[in-house]
Design an enzyme around this catalytic site. Structure first.
Site, PDB file in Angstrom:
ATOM      1  N   HIS A  11      22.717  31.997  37.338  1.00 40.47           N
ATOM      2  CA  HIS A  11      21.572  32.709  36.757  1.00 40.47           C
ATOM      3  C   HIS A  11      21.804  34.214  36.859  1.00 40.47           C
ATOM      4  O   HIS A  11      21.476  34.839  37.865  1.00 40.47           O
ATOM      5  CB  HIS A  11      20.288  32.307  37.508  1.00 40.47           C
ATOM      6  CG  HIS A  11      19.028  32.869  36.904  1.00 40.47           C
ATOM      7  ND1 HIS A  11      17.894  32.106  36.689  1.00 40.47           N
ATOM      8  CD2 HIS A  11      18.705  34.110  36.481  1.00 40.47           C
ATOM      9  CE1 HIS A  11      16.946  32.849  36.161  1.00 40.47           C
ATOM     10  NE2 HIS A  11      17.416  34.084  36.035  1.00 40.47           N
ATOM     11  N   HIS A  13      21.543  37.533  33.899  1.00 34.62           N
ATOM     12  CA  HIS A  13      21.379  37.993  32.512  1.00 34.62           C
ATOM     13  C   HIS A  13      22.437  39.046  32.220  1.00 34.62           C
ATOM     14  O   HIS A  13      22.573  39.999  32.989  1.00 34.62           O
ATOM     15  CB  HIS A  13      19.988  38.598  32.325  1.00 34.62           C
ATOM     16  CG  HIS A  13      18.874  37.652  32.661  1.00 34.62           C
ATOM     17  ND1 HIS A  13      18.155  36.994  31.698  1.00 34.62           N
ATOM     18  CD2 HIS A  13      18.382  37.240  33.855  1.00 34.62           C
ATOM     19  CE1 HIS A  13      17.243  36.222  32.282  1.00 34.62           C
ATOM     20  NE2 HIS A  13      17.362  36.350  33.601  1.00 34.62           N
ATOM     21  N   HIS A 189      12.842  29.793  32.852  1.00 35.01           N
ATOM     22  CA  HIS A 189      12.188  30.662  33.842  1.00 35.01           C
ATOM     23  C   HIS A 189      10.752  30.170  34.024  1.00 35.01           C
ATOM     24  O   HIS A 189       9.980  30.109  33.052  1.00 35.01           O
ATOM     25  CB  HIS A 189      12.142  32.103  33.346  1.00 35.01           C
ATOM     26  CG  HIS A 189      13.441  32.839  33.468  1.00 35.01           C
ATOM     27  ND1 HIS A 189      14.564  32.490  32.763  1.00 35.01           N
ATOM     28  CD2 HIS A 189      13.790  33.917  34.227  1.00 35.01           C
ATOM     29  CE1 HIS A 189      15.549  33.318  33.079  1.00 35.01           C
ATOM     30  NE2 HIS A 189      15.111  34.193  33.967  1.00 35.01           N
ATOM     31  N   GLU A 192       7.838  32.251  38.563  1.00 34.84           N
ATOM     32  CA  GLU A 192       8.280  33.562  39.065  1.00 34.84           C
ATOM     33  C   GLU A 192       7.066  34.492  39.060  1.00 34.84           C
ATOM     34  O   GLU A 192       6.559  34.861  40.109  1.00 34.84           O
ATOM     35  CB  GLU A 192       9.399  34.131  38.161  1.00 34.84           C
ATOM     36  CG  GLU A 192       9.882  35.514  38.582  1.00 34.84           C
ATOM     37  CD  GLU A 192      10.775  36.192  37.518  1.00 34.84           C
ATOM     38  OE1 GLU A 192      10.698  35.828  36.332  1.00 34.84           O
ATOM     39  OE2 GLU A 192      11.521  37.121  37.903  1.00 34.84           O
ATOM     40  N   ASP A 271      19.374  40.097  37.736  1.00 32.14           N
ATOM     41  CA  ASP A 271      19.696  41.351  37.017  1.00 32.14           C
ATOM     42  C   ASP A 271      20.123  42.350  38.094  1.00 32.14           C
ATOM     43  O   ASP A 271      19.377  43.286  38.423  1.00 32.14           O
ATOM     44  CB  ASP A 271      18.452  41.883  36.296  1.00 32.14           C
ATOM     45  CG  ASP A 271      17.851  40.845  35.372  1.00 32.14           C
ATOM     46  OD1 ASP A 271      18.415  40.613  34.297  1.00 32.14           O
ATOM     47  OD2 ASP A 271      16.819  40.246  35.750  1.00 32.14           O
TER      48      ASP A 271
HETATM   49  N1  ADE Z   1      14.822  38.646  31.796  1.00 27.36           N
HETATM   50  C1  ADE Z   1      15.680  39.284  32.581  1.00 27.36           C
HETATM   51  N2  ADE Z   1      15.354  39.114  33.877  1.00 27.36           N
HETATM   52  C2  ADE Z   1      14.246  38.339  33.913  1.00 27.36           C
HETATM   53  C3  ADE Z   1      13.424  37.817  34.944  1.00 27.36           C
HETATM   54  N3  ADE Z   1      13.662  38.038  36.240  1.00 27.36           N
HETATM   55  N4  ADE Z   1      12.353  37.088  34.586  1.00 27.36           N
HETATM   56  C4  ADE Z   1      12.083  36.851  33.296  1.00 27.36           C
HETATM   57  N5  ADE Z   1      12.829  37.319  32.293  1.00 27.36           N
HETATM   58  C5  ADE Z   1      13.899  38.054  32.598  1.00 27.36           C
HETATM   59 ZN    ZN Z   2      16.274  35.554  35.133  1.00 29.63          ZN
END
Ligand code: ADE
Ligand code: ZN
Length: 327
Positions: A11, A13, A189, A192, A271
Site C-alpha cells: 500500500h 500511492h 480504503h 481510516e 504516502d
Molecule cells: N490517497 C492518497 N493517500 C490516501 C489516504 N491515506 N487515504 C485516502 N486516499 C488517499
Molecule cells: Zn492509501
C-alpha cells in the site's frame, strides 16, 4: 534496528511517494509555483481534506511518461536499498487522463520505472489501479473498466482511495464488480477517516481480500472478530494514521490489538514523505514505538506476501526468498 529485516509493502500511492526535493525539481522544470504546497522542504497541509488537495497538486508536477518512470524507479530503488523484496504501487490512470498525459502513457511510464528498478535490484513490484472516490462513482467505474481492459501483466489489483466521507460504498460497488469479473485483486480504503460502518460496508458490498487501513474497525469488537474470521488483510499505515490524527499517538494505535485479536495485518507507508515516514520508518515504529519483536514483524511481512496480488509462482518465489533471509 530493523534495517536488516527483509521488507514488503502492498500500500503506497505513487504520487504520494514523491520526495519534496523531486517535486521541487519537477516544479522548476515546468515553471510551476509550489508555495501553496511546500514550505521548508516539506509538504504543507493540516488535515485530511488539505492533504488530498496537496496530494493532487504534487501529482500535477509529474506530466510525462518519463516523469513517472523516474518517480517509480527512484521510489523502488530506495525500497530495494532498504531490503524490500516486494512493493505494490497504487496508481490512478484517471489522473493521467485529467492532466492530459493520457492513461496509457501514465501507466507505461510507471511500468518502465518498475522494469528499470527490477533490472537493477531484483525488486518485484505490481500495480494497483485506483479510482478516487471524491471524483464520483462514474470516474471510479471508468478506472475499473480501464484496469479490466488493460491486460497489463503488472496491473493485478483494483482499489478505491480518496475522500472516504463522500457517498457510501454502495455507490461504488459496480466498479468493484467490474474489477472482480476481470480477475483483479480487490482492496479498498475504508475505516481510516470513517468509522467501522465503512469497513462493514466494504466487507458486505465489495468482499475484498484486503482493506486499506481498516484500523477504525477497532471501535467495534464484533467487526474485529469478523475480520479475523474472514482472514481479511488490513494494510496498516501507522505513520500515516498518526500524521492524519486518526489516532493521537503510537501507544493508542490499534496495530497490536488487532493483531492480537487474530486480524491479519501488515506494515505500509501510504504516502511516505507527506507523513514524514518511509517503509523503513514504519518497521522502526513497529519495533521501537510499539515494542514488537522481530519475529512478529517478520510475520507481518509474510502476511503482505501471502496477500500480494501476484500469481502463485511469483508468490512462492517471494516467500522462499523471504524465508531464506528472514531473521
Ligand atoms: N490517497 C492518497 N493517500 C490516501 C489516504 N491515506 N487515504 C485516502 N486516499 C488517499
Ligand atoms: Zn492509501
Amino acid at each position: 534496528m530493523t534495517a536488516h529485516l527483509l521488507k514488503a509493502e502492498i500500500h503506497c500511492h505513487i504520487e504520494g511517494a514523491a520526495p519534496p526535493a523531486l517535486a521541487e525539481a519537477q516544479a522548476r522544470k515546468y515553471g510551476a509555483d509550489t508555495s501553496h504546497i511546500l514550505r521548508d522542504g516539506a509538504y504543507k497541509w493540516s488535515d485530511f481534506s488539505e492533504f488530498l488537495v496537496c496530494y493532487d497538486a504534487v501529482a500535477a508536477l509529474f506530466r510525462t511518461a518519463a516523469d513517472y518512470a523516474l518517480l517509480t524507479e527512484s521510489y523502488l530503488l530506495e525500497l530495494a536499498a532498504a531490503n524490500t523484496i516486494y512493493s505494490e504501487i497504487i496508481v490512478s490512470p484517471d489522473h493521467g487522463d485529467r492532466i492530459g498525459l493520457g492513461a496509457d502513457a501514465y501507466l507505461s511510464g510507471i511500468c518502465d520505472g518498475i522494469h528499470a528498478a527490477r533490472e537493477k535490484t531484483g525488486i518485484e513490484a505490481r500495480i494497483i489501479v485506483t479510482g478516487e472516490r471524491h471524483f464520483g462513482p462514474d470516474r471510479v467505474i471508468s478506472a475499473a473498466r480501464y484496469a479490466a481492459k488493460a491486460k497489463n501483466p503488472l496491473v493485478t489489483g483494483f482499489n478505491m482511495a480518496g475522500e472516504e466521507r463522500m457517498g457510501r460504498v454502495a455507490d461504488y460497488a459496480r466498479a468493484f464488480d467490474i474489477a472482480r469479473d476481470a480477475g483483479l485483486g480487490l482492496t479498498i480504503h475504508a475505516g481510516e477517516v470513517c468509522g467501522p460502518f465503512s469497513v462493514s460496508d466494504a466487507l458486505d458490498l465489495v468482499k475484498p481480500s484486503r482493506i486499506g487501513h481498516g484500523v477504525r474497525a477497532i471501535e467495534d469488537p464484533a467487526l474485529v472478530e469478523r475480520l479475523a474470521e474472514l482472514g481479511t488483510v488490513l494494510e496498516v499505515c501507522p505513520g500515516s494514521n498518526i500524521a492524519l490524527k486518526v489516532f493521537s499517538d503510537f501507544e493508542s494505535h490499534p496495530l497490536k490489538p488487532l493483531k492480537a485479536a487474530g486480524v491479519r495485518v501488515c506494515l505500509n507507508s501510504d504516502d511516505p514523505p507527506f507523513f514524514h515516514t518511509s517503509l523503513t520508518r514504519e518497521y522502526e515504529i513497529a519495533s521501537k514505538e510499539m515494542g514488537m519483536p522481530d519475529a512478529e514483524i517478520d510475520a507481518m511481512t509474510r502476511t503482505a506476501l501471502e496477500a500480494a496480488f501476484v500469481d502463485e509462482g511469483t508468490r512462492s518465489r517471494l516467500l522462499s526468498r523471504f524465508d531464506a533471509g528472514a531473521a
